[in-house]
Design an enzyme around this catalytic site. Structure first.
Site, PDB file in Angstrom:
ATOM      1  N   HIS A  72      -1.580   6.848   5.700  1.00 18.39           N
ATOM      2  CA  HIS A  72      -1.990   6.066   4.535  1.00 18.39           C
ATOM      3  C   HIS A  72      -2.993   5.010   4.973  1.00 18.39           C
ATOM      4  O   HIS A  72      -2.786   4.322   5.965  1.00 18.39           O
ATOM      5  CB  HIS A  72      -0.783   5.386   3.887  1.00 18.39           C
ATOM      6  CG  HIS A  72       0.006   6.301   3.006  1.00 18.39           C
ATOM      7  ND1 HIS A  72       0.864   5.833   2.036  1.00 18.39           N
ATOM      8  CD2 HIS A  72       0.070   7.652   2.950  1.00 18.39           C
ATOM      9  CE1 HIS A  72       1.423   6.867   1.414  1.00 18.39           C
ATOM     10  NE2 HIS A  72       0.959   7.973   1.964  1.00 18.39           N
ATOM     11  N   TYR A 201       3.228  -1.694  -4.727  1.00 19.20           N
ATOM     12  CA  TYR A 201       4.059  -2.897  -4.766  1.00 19.20           C
ATOM     13  C   TYR A 201       3.770  -3.612  -6.087  1.00 19.20           C
ATOM     14  O   TYR A 201       2.623  -4.009  -6.329  1.00 19.20           O
ATOM     15  CB  TYR A 201       3.727  -3.822  -3.599  1.00 19.20           C
ATOM     16  CG  TYR A 201       4.197  -3.322  -2.246  1.00 19.20           C
ATOM     17  CD1 TYR A 201       5.320  -3.881  -1.648  1.00 19.20           C
ATOM     18  CD2 TYR A 201       3.527  -2.308  -1.572  1.00 19.20           C
ATOM     19  CE1 TYR A 201       5.765  -3.442  -0.411  1.00 19.20           C
ATOM     20  CE2 TYR A 201       3.959  -1.855  -0.333  1.00 19.20           C
ATOM     21  CZ  TYR A 201       5.076  -2.430   0.231  1.00 19.20           C
ATOM     22  OH  TYR A 201       5.523  -1.989   1.463  1.00 19.20           O
ATOM     23  N   PRO A 293      13.103  -5.684   3.742  1.00 22.47           N
ATOM     24  CA  PRO A 293      12.258  -4.500   3.904  1.00 22.47           C
ATOM     25  C   PRO A 293      10.896  -4.574   3.238  1.00 22.47           C
ATOM     26  O   PRO A 293      10.084  -3.666   3.411  1.00 22.47           O
ATOM     27  CB  PRO A 293      13.104  -3.384   3.269  1.00 22.47           C
ATOM     28  CG  PRO A 293      13.960  -4.096   2.276  1.00 22.47           C
ATOM     29  CD  PRO A 293      14.266  -5.433   2.878  1.00 22.47           C
ATOM     30  N   LYS A 297       8.799  -3.924   8.303  1.00 25.82           N
ATOM     31  CA  LYS A 297       8.736  -4.351   9.698  1.00 25.82           C
ATOM     32  C   LYS A 297       9.953  -3.975  10.533  1.00 25.82           C
ATOM     33  O   LYS A 297       9.880  -4.028  11.762  1.00 25.82           O
ATOM     34  CB  LYS A 297       8.577  -5.883   9.764  1.00 25.82           C
ATOM     35  CG  LYS A 297       7.259  -6.395   9.265  1.00 25.82           C
ATOM     36  CD  LYS A 297       6.093  -5.958  10.126  1.00 25.82           C
ATOM     37  CE  LYS A 297       4.975  -5.454   9.263  1.00 25.82           C
ATOM     38  NZ  LYS A 297       4.190  -4.398   9.784  1.00 25.82           N
ATOM     39  N   TYR A 385       0.492  -5.942   7.910  1.00 24.83           N
ATOM     40  CA  TYR A 385       1.158  -4.741   7.397  1.00 24.83           C
ATOM     41  C   TYR A 385       0.925  -3.548   8.322  1.00 24.83           C
ATOM     42  O   TYR A 385       1.857  -2.814   8.676  1.00 24.83           O
ATOM     43  CB  TYR A 385       0.671  -4.426   5.984  1.00 24.83           C
ATOM     44  CG  TYR A 385       1.538  -3.436   5.251  1.00 24.83           C
ATOM     45  CD1 TYR A 385       2.447  -3.856   4.292  1.00 24.83           C
ATOM     46  CD2 TYR A 385       1.443  -2.063   5.486  1.00 24.83           C
ATOM     47  CE1 TYR A 385       3.255  -2.964   3.613  1.00 24.83           C
ATOM     48  CE2 TYR A 385       2.249  -1.153   4.825  1.00 24.83           C
ATOM     49  CZ  TYR A 385       3.154  -1.602   3.884  1.00 24.83           C
ATOM     50  OH  TYR A 385       3.942  -0.704   3.221  1.00 24.83           O
TER      51      TYR A 385
END
Length: 392
Positions: A72, A201, A293, A297, A385
């Protein structure tokens, strides 16, 4: 039985450490309290940082990941009736993430360990770790109906928050930092095509939602729910309706619905114990730290821990120097706290606190708007990220 490195916990951290040590010529024994089928089926993380992917490949565990994993190049943020995509390679100089479930990582590592690694004992429940401050710590465990001992030059606890290794660090030496969040995640696995090509998100006044995936035909979806929620109180129809509301963000788009094959509630917490070493006992992964979550990480931090430990044991094996072992706790904790902060930031920016005022909601939306409009803010999120370089 005696070994150089006794590894407690046969999850991804313990198995990867064993694999890296084997390739460096350092012997180890892995003790796992659960059976193989349980270890290979427990649902956990699914997002691998660039560095985690690189380490798995270097360990010889990347073949199936390369075939079946889904690279991704970004995520989509949905908030305030709009959507914004973050392009990770453009923002980070080429770094990206991989969607490949922890269950599959574990299966790959178990197969490699059983094929050519050191001993891996399932259903071996560790009851105590003693002698951490001596030259030969001892692990006591039950296996095949009888109590046994494993003496080690070093012990690494990869046995999670509920494991016993952390207790080998005397209580006066340990310092614990913790935050419990006033909400949880209701998560489902569903036989349905993913909502989007990349993770979504969503900030919504009804609560956070996340659309992830495990494959092109299996979705992993989450809803923010109150602490103490019973999954049985949420029918499949109610879950899908709420996901449509929170993920649609005013677009009117509906999710493809499919059979829900798993449903559970995940509490949200941040937790760190220091130090991550006492004598000849080391802590790694969830035995030392837990993150909510939202920032993806948890698994990646565990991989960074054991990669650092593997380099330290390799240095000791090849040169006799224990410099990297001595530096382990401080170096690992620098990365841990960076990840803790990022996970806290993602969690508090995207979730709605039950006691939240309209003022705080406007601050959240302002922060999300800055990420969408400022290359500097977007690059900071993307760098954390996708994963900071291991050296950091």
């Amino acid at each position: 039985m005696h070994t150089t490195v006794g590894i407690i916990g046969g999850g991804p951290a313990g198995l990867l450490l064993a694999r890296l040590l084997h390739r460096a010529g350092v012997d180890s024994v892995v003790l796992e309290s659960r059976g193989r089928s349980y270890v290979e089926q427990r649902q956990r993380a699914g997002i691998l940082e660039q560095g985690t992917v690189d380490i798995l490949r270097a360990a010889g565990a990347g073949e199936r990941m390369g075939r079946e994993g889904m690279p991704h190049d970004g995520i989509e943020l949905r908030f305030d009736g709009r959507a914004h995509r973050l392009d990770f390679p453009a923002l980070t100089g080429g770094r990206r993430v991989m969607v490949y479930a922890q269950t599959e990582v574990v299966k790959d590592l178990v197969e490699l360990q059983l094929a050519d690694g050191g001993p891996l004992l399932f259903e071996a429940e560790v009851t105590a770790v003693t002698g951490a401050d001596t030259g030969r710590p001892t692990v006591t465990y039950r296996h095949e109906g009888r109590e046994q001992t494993l003496t080690c030059d070093y012990v690494v606890g990869c046995d999670g928050f509920h494991g016993v290794t952390r207790l080998a660090v005397p209580e006066p030496v340990r310092t614990t930092y913790e935050r419990t969040y006033p909400y949880s995640w209701l998560g489902i696995l569903a036989d349905a095509r993913p909502v989007h090509d990349e993770l979504v998100y969503a900030h919504h006044d009804r609560g956070f939602a996340l659309a992830s995936m495990r494959s092109p035909t299996v979705s992993r979806l989450y809803l923010q729910v109150p602490n103490g929620t019973d999954p049985a109180d949420w029918s499949d129809t109610r879950i899908w309706d709420e996901l449509d509301t929170r993920l649609g963000t005013g677009t009117g788009r509906k999710l493809e619905r499919g059979a829900v094959t798993a449903k559970s509630v995940l509490p949200m917490r941040s937790w760190v114990t220091e130090p991550m070493r006492y004598g000849r006992v080391f802590l790694a992964g969830d035995a030392a730290h837990i993150v909510p979550p939202t920032g993806a990480k948890g698994l990646n931090l565990a991989v960074a821990d054991v990669a650092r430990l593997a380099a330290a044991f390799t240095q000791l094996h090849t040169t006799g120097s224990d410099a990297l072992l001595d530096a382990y706790s401080d170096a690992a904790l620098r990365r841990v706290w960076r990840a803790e902060h990022f996970s806290y930031f993602m969690t508090t920016t995207l979730h709605t606190d039950p006691e939240q005022s309209p003022f705080l909601t406007r601050l959240q939306l302002s922060q999300l708007d800055r990420i969408a409009s400022s290359p500097h803010a977007a690059a900071e999120l993307a760098a954390n990220y996708a994963g900071l370089p291991f050296e950091e």
